[in-house]
Scaffold this motif. Structure first.
Motif, mmCIF file in Angstrom:
data_model
loop_
_atom_site.group_PDB
_atom_site.id
_atom_site.type_symbol
_atom_site.label_atom_id
_atom_site.label_comp_id
_atom_site.label_asym_id
_atom_site.label_seq_id
_atom_site.Cartn_x
_atom_site.Cartn_y
_atom_site.Cartn_z
ATOM 1 N N GLY A 178 -24.781 25.653 -25.903
ATOM 2 C CA GLY A 178 -25.150 24.947 -27.130
ATOM 3 C C GLY A 178 -25.887 25.842 -28.109
ATOM 4 O O GLY A 178 -25.665 25.779 -29.326
ATOM 5 N N VAL A 179 -26.770 26.672 -27.576
ATOM 6 C CA VAL A 179 -27.513 27.596 -28.441
ATOM 7 C C VAL A 179 -26.562 28.580 -29.109
ATOM 8 O O VAL A 179 -26.658 28.875 -30.304
ATOM 9 N N VAL A 180 -25.610 29.117 -28.321
ATOM 10 C CA VAL A 180 -24.643 30.078 -28.875
ATOM 11 C C VAL A 180 -23.819 29.431 -29.991
ATOM 12 O O VAL A 180 -23.598 30.018 -31.068
ATOM 13 N N LEU A 181 -23.362 28.216 -29.754
ATOM 14 C CA LEU A 181 -22.567 27.528 -30.770
ATOM 15 C C LEU A 181 -23.385 27.239 -32.013
ATOM 16 O O LEU A 181 -22.884 27.352 -33.154
ATOM 17 N N LEU A 182 -24.645 26.876 -31.815
ATOM 18 C CA LEU A 182 -25.509 26.602 -32.960
ATOM 19 C C LEU A 182 -25.744 27.858 -33.781
ATOM 20 O O LEU A 182 -25.708 27.844 -35.031
ATOM 21 N N ARG A 227 -23.767 30.492 -33.993
ATOM 22 C CA ARG A 227 -22.516 30.840 -34.685
ATOM 23 C C ARG A 227 -22.292 29.947 -35.898
ATOM 24 O O ARG A 227 -21.832 30.385 -36.951
ATOM 25 N N ARG A 228 -22.597 28.629 -35.763
ATOM 26 C CA ARG A 228 -22.412 27.713 -36.882
ATOM 27 C C ARG A 228 -23.316 28.109 -38.059
ATOM 28 O O ARG A 228 -22.886 28.069 -39.215
ATOM 29 N N ARG A 229 -24.556 28.444 -37.765
ATOM 30 C CA ARG A 229 -25.471 28.858 -38.817
ATOM 31 C C ARG A 229 -25.042 30.171 -39.472
ATOM 32 O O ARG A 229 -25.176 30.367 -40.691
ATOM 33 N N ALA A 230 -24.487 31.065 -38.599
ATOM 34 C CA ALA A 230 -24.033 32.352 -39.152
ATOM 35 C C ALA A 230 -22.879 32.122 -40.132
ATOM 36 O O ALA A 230 -22.781 32.788 -41.198
ATOM 37 N N ARG A 231 -21.980 31.209 -39.822
ATOM 38 C CA ARG A 231 -20.870 30.941 -40.724
ATOM 39 C C ARG A 231 -21.350 30.285 -42.006
ATOM 40 O O ARG A 231 -20.780 30.494 -43.082
ATOM 41 N N ALA A 232 -22.363 29.462 -41.875
ATOM 42 C CA ALA A 232 -22.875 28.753 -43.065
ATOM 43 C C ALA A 232 -23.510 29.703 -44.052
ATOM 44 O O ALA A 232 -23.499 29.461 -45.281
ATOM 45 N N THR A 233 -24.021 30.818 -43.571
ATOM 46 C CA THR A 233 -24.651 31.788 -44.467
ATOM 47 C C THR A 233 -23.597 32.787 -44.960
ATOM 48 O O THR A 233 -23.841 33.559 -45.863
#
Length: 340
Positions: free
Chosen positions: A328-332, A334-340
């Motif tokens: 879950g931490v890894v997915l979170l 990655r999601r934040r990295a894509r958002a930036t």
């Protein structure tokens, strides 16, 4: 002594109004005596119409003057029994232990699965009397319950006033009696496991004398090993719990005497009742043959599956939970990295 009779202190020096203590069906004229258990091995030969009872009584007391009375359908022969028989039957009928693997242990620890013609006359006839180990044994015949009570009182048995009434049905049916008491000269006390007594008599049915236990004041305990051609079931008496049913052979026991007792092999039915209400005892316990379906009690023993000393189930849950959290931490991230 649940089924076998009446236990009473015989000392003339005892208090005038004794406190009748009870335990395992025995009535005792000394409240310091505690009957802690009684187990009987009962063997019935339907063809010969003979019955044998080997009774073991356990007590806790310093008394040296106790006695008991056993009614039998016919004149009985009495001899000392062997202590080892009971332990060997205990081993044969022990519950089967089943081990269950437990991945998620909790606070539970498993559980268990599931006659003769009426006698005449009004006197008492002493049919025989002898010493057996620490006991003095007399076999009696009586045509009147009051006469029997009087004889017992004259010979050192202190009895309840209502005993004659309780003996009435036995006298009417022509039963005989075995009177047993500890000999003062034996130096033994009524404590621990007393020597078993082996009583043999003729009987048209498999019967276990219980009627006198109605005089008890406390709940009674009864444990029977019944040997016969077939498995047995009760026809009278409070229903006992089945603990074991199955064939037994002489080769399964060590004692030469018990091997002879088993003959070529017999069917054993073990029955127990740890709490018999005396008020519910209205007759003797009688048994008849039934189907030979075997039964053995099962006790489940839990064995916790461990890894590195930790219950494996909880370790797996923890590991999966930790992996899921990490994922879950890894997915979170990655999601934040894509958002930036």
């Amino acid at each position: 002594m649940t089924a076998l009779g009446l236990l009473a202190a015989s000392s003339a020096a005892a208090v005038a109004q004794p406190a009748w203590a009870c335990g395992c069906g025995a009535m005792i004229a000394d409240s310091s005596v505690r009957i802690s258990g009684e187990t009987s091995i009962v063997r019935y030969d339907a063809a010969a119409r003979t019955e044998e009872i080997v009774m073991r009584l356990s007590a806790e007391s310093a008394a040296k003057d106790a006695a008991w009375l056993l009614p039998t359908p016919s004149e009985a022969a009495v001899r000392l029994g062997e202590r080892g028989w009971f332990e060997q039957l205990d081993a044969l009928t022990a519950p089967r232990v089943v081990t269950r693997k437990v991945w998620f242990p909790d606070l539970g620890h498993g559980g268990a699965g599931e006659a003769a013609a009426p006698g005449g006359g009004g006197g008492v006839e002493v049919l025989g009397e002898r010493d057996l180990g620490p006991f003095r044994v007399a076999t009696l015949d009586a045509g009147d319950p009051d006469a029997l009570s009087d004889w017992l009182a004259r010979n050192g048995y202190r009895l309840r006033s209502d005993l004659a009434k309780a003996l009435g049905p036995y006298v009417e049916q022509g039963w005989k009696y075995v009177a047993v008491k500890l000999r003062p000269s034996s130096g033994e006390a009524l404590t621990g496991e007393l020597d078993p007594l082996h009583v043999s008599f003729s009987s048209d049915e498999l019967v276990y004398p219980m009627r006198l236990s109605r005089l008890a004041e406390n709940a009674q305990r009864l444990h029977l090993y019944v040997l016969g051609e077939h498995r047995v079931k009760q026809t009278t008496g409070t229903k006992m719990r089945l603990a074991f049913a199955g064939p037994v052979t002489p080769e399964q026991v060590r004692s030469p005497g018990l091997r002879r007792f088993l003959g070529k092999g017999m069917f054993l039915t073990e029955l127990t009742d740890g709490r018999i209400d005396p008020e519910e005892i209205v007759d003797d316990y009688r048994f008849v043959s039934t189907d030979d379906e075997p039964y053995r009690q099962v006790v489940y023993r839990e064995e916790v599956v461990r890894f590195l000393g930790v219950p494996a189930g909880w370790l797996i849950v923890f590991s999966v939970g930790t992996l899921a959290a990490a994922l879950g931490v890894v997915l979170l991230v990655r999601r934040r990295a894509r958002a930036t």
